[in-house]
Design an enzyme around this catalytic site. Structure first.
Site, mmCIF file in Angstrom:
data_model
loop_
_atom_site.group_PDB
_atom_site.id
_atom_site.type_symbol
_atom_site.label_atom_id
_atom_site.label_comp_id
_atom_site.label_asym_id
_atom_site.label_seq_id
_atom_site.Cartn_x
_atom_site.Cartn_y
_atom_site.Cartn_z
ATOM 1 N N LEU A 55 1.327 -0.787 -0.178
ATOM 2 C CA LEU A 55 -0.740 -0.056 -0.071
ATOM 3 C C LEU A 55 0.660 0.974 -0.115
ATOM 4 C CD1 LEU A 55 -3.298 -0.904 2.274
ATOM 5 C CD2 LEU A 55 -3.307 0.585 -0.508
ATOM 6 N N VAL A 99 1.318 2.610 -3.146
ATOM 7 C CA VAL A 99 0.795 2.764 -4.382
ATOM 8 C C VAL A 99 0.584 3.954 -3.708
ATOM 9 C CG1 VAL A 99 -1.978 3.176 -5.117
ATOM 10 C CG2 VAL A 99 -0.373 0.535 -5.149
ATOM 11 N N GLU A 100 0.228 4.420 -2.290
ATOM 12 C CA GLU A 100 0.256 5.503 -1.890
ATOM 13 C C GLU A 100 0.561 7.050 -2.059
ATOM 14 O OE1 GLU A 100 -2.497 6.757 -0.142
ATOM 15 O OE2 GLU A 100 -3.710 5.236 -0.047
ATOM 16 N N SER A 101 2.409 6.091 -1.698
ATOM 17 C CA SER A 101 2.823 7.582 -1.337
ATOM 18 C C SER A 101 4.405 6.759 -2.449
ATOM 19 C CB SER A 101 3.954 8.084 0.132
ATOM 20 O OG SER A 101 4.403 6.713 0.406
ATOM 21 N N TYR A 125 -6.542 1.885 -7.453
ATOM 22 C CA TYR A 125 -6.521 1.648 -6.823
ATOM 23 C C TYR A 125 -5.749 0.618 -6.201
ATOM 24 C CZ TYR A 125 -4.871 2.981 -1.986
ATOM 25 O OH TYR A 125 -3.906 2.591 -0.831
#
Length: 522
Positions: free
Chosen positions: A129, A132-134, A238
């Site tokens: 995650l 994908v997020e940062s 996402y």
């Protein structure tokens, strides 16, 4: 052939007969207590017994040398045959440098997060995650006001008690934010009855929105799997992005993707000095650079840990003993304090800005009941032991770096006034308020504070005609009057001419100014 084989057999037997006896020459006793008969093979016995090799047990994920392999062995979510998954898989494969950058950023934290996921028995896909997020950037800040590896927005941070103040932002505290993120995922797991695609989608767009999409599909008699839900465009990409990434990590050899190895062992250890600590002094205690220390501890916005806590620091394991020894020896030297004599016109807020601290710290250090001070009074002010630039990853220094990135031909400064917003400032300067926010390391919805300094990038096509003016200082001039005369800011004049705060200017001195001649008659 038989003759040769016979002689080989004799040679083997001869070798056995001439070997020296071992220390344990007594035969083993059988369970009956009788000595078993020892059968000696005859010299003519040439039968060879086939020896079956003993297979080594397969290594568990935890026994792997590379933490990526540890992760890959535990990626169990089915990968759907869907065009969106194919799209992101191809993107990652065509951009191997992205994964190399991610791996470099993840190196200090990946093992730690992997272990926490295993402890909770959660799907190992969740370790991806932050990619994908940062892109595993602990300093990341998004257009939606989300911060840190796990990209918590303020409201969710408050829900999971991630503290935020001038000194500290818990959203960037990797251990604290990881705990909060996994707590959040466990909540989604319960809410969506173990449907992890819906849970992961909820992390991006909120559980309420996903639930409404499920309810809508049920009413219409449609399937309620993730790919059938009507969700925002960002959320629709996402989950496929994460699944594509999991497929590549699990089958990186198949896809020809090389992942820089990360040792499958602890890298960092947490220490707690139990008192505020200047990061430069902490780095010296540990024997590492200030920048390295800040990279492991991105939650600390300023030059020190928070005065009221938390105080903890992540350090390389091999440096912990040195840090603890120096802390024990120099526990009374963790902060630098200056003795300051109050001058006419001084206020506590001005002194806090000047010394890069807060009014509360000055008041607490000097046992003041309020903000009133008197001329001639001496104050003890905790201040950084090194220059501001030394703390390269502090929030002010990161902001300076962001504001310095050229986004146009000319850079102007603007000091926020009462009643102004990003939108009104952008309108007055004929620029996009989203661009203005980005140039200043902000999200479009962030609020401004009076006195805040913003940079504005302009091009000649914006209606501004910028000319370089060389101005010779005259008797009675000061920076404020010169700035007003040419419709520029004092801050810009100081930057353009490398004038330090507190320095004096004198008649005859020449200044270089960048002036918009459409606003000023030069």
């Amino acid at each position: 052939m038989k003759l040769k084989f016979h002689w080989i057999g004799l040679a083997l037997l001869a070798g056995c007969q001439t070997a020296p006896p071992t220390e344990n020459t007594q035969p083993e006793t059988s369970l009956s207590g009788k000595t078993p008969t020892v059968i000696t093979p005859s010299k003519t016995d040439t039968t060879l017994t086939e020896v079956t090799p003993i297979e080594k047990p397969a290594l568990t994920p935890q026994e792997q040398e590379d933490v990526w392999q540890r992760i890959a062995m535990q990626l169990d979510m089915p990968i759907p045959d869907h065009e969106s998954v194919d799209y992101y898989r191809n993107w990652y494969i065509k951009h191997p440098s992205h994964l190399r950058t991610v791996a470099k950023r993840a190196q200090p934290f990946l093992y730690m997060i992997t272990v926490e996921i295993e402890k909770r028995g959660l799907p190992m896909e969740l370790v991806l995650l932050p990619v994908v997020e940062s892109a595993f950037d602990p300093f990341a800040y998004s257009h939606g006001s989300a911060a840190g590896l796990w990209q918590f927005v303020p409201g969710t941070a408050d829900r999971f008690k991630l503290e935020r103040n001038w000194w500290y932002d818990g959203r960037r505290d990797v251990p604290a934010a990881t705990t909060a993120a996994l707590d959040y995922m466990e909540y989604f797991d319960r809410r969506f009855d173990g449907n992890w695609q819906q849970s992961i989608a909820s992390y991006n767009s909120g559980a309420g929105r996903v639930s409404r999409a499920i309810t809508k599909n049920k009413k219409l008699g449609k399937p309620t799997d993730f790919f059938s839900l009507d969700l925002p465009k960002e959320t629709s990409g996402y989950v496929p992005k994460l699944l594509a990434l999991a497929d590549i990590i699990k089958n990186h050899e198949k896809y020809g993707v090389e992942l820089p190895p990360i040792p499958n062992k602890p890298v960092l250890e947490m220490v707690n000095p139990k008192q505020q600590l200047d990061l430069a002094i902490a780095a010296e205690f540990a024997g590492i650079s200030i920048t390295e220390l800040q990279s492991y501890n991105p939650a600390y916005n300023q030059w020190a840990t928070s005065p009221d806590g938390p105080y903890h620091l992540l350090l390389p394991i091999e440096n912990v003993a040195q840090f603890n020894a120096n802390l024990k020896k120099n526990g009374d030297k963790t902060m630098q304090v200056v003795r300051y004599k109050v001058q006419p016109g001084d206020t506590i807020s001005q002194l806090a800005v000047k010394h890069n601290t807060t009014t509360n710290i000055i008041e607490q250090t000097n046992n003041l009941n309020g903000s009133s001070i008197r001329v001639g009074q001496y104050l003890l002010i905790p201040t950084a032991s090194q220059g501001n630039k030394t703390y390269a990853l502090s929030a002010p220094q990161r902001l300076k770096k962001t504001q310095a990135k050229a986004k146009g031909k000319y850079k102007l400064s603007h000091t926020v006034k009462d009643g102004e917003s990003l939108w009104s400032i952008a309108r007055d300067n004929s620029i996009s308020y989203r661009d203005l926010a980005k140039w200043n390391g902000m999200a479009p919805k962030d609020s401004l504070r009076i006195g805040q300094n913003l940079v504005i990038w302009k091009n000649s096509s914006d209606g501004a005609i910028i000319r370089t003016v060389h101005y010779q200082i005259r008797q009675g001039d000061n920076l404020s009057s010169i700035a007003q005369k040419f419709s520029v800011s004092v801050t810009d004049i100081m930057k353009w001419n490398n004038i330090e705060r507190g320095s004096y200017i004198k008649p005859g001195q020449k200044l270089k100014l960048y002036v918009d001649v459409t606003k000023v008659n030069v």
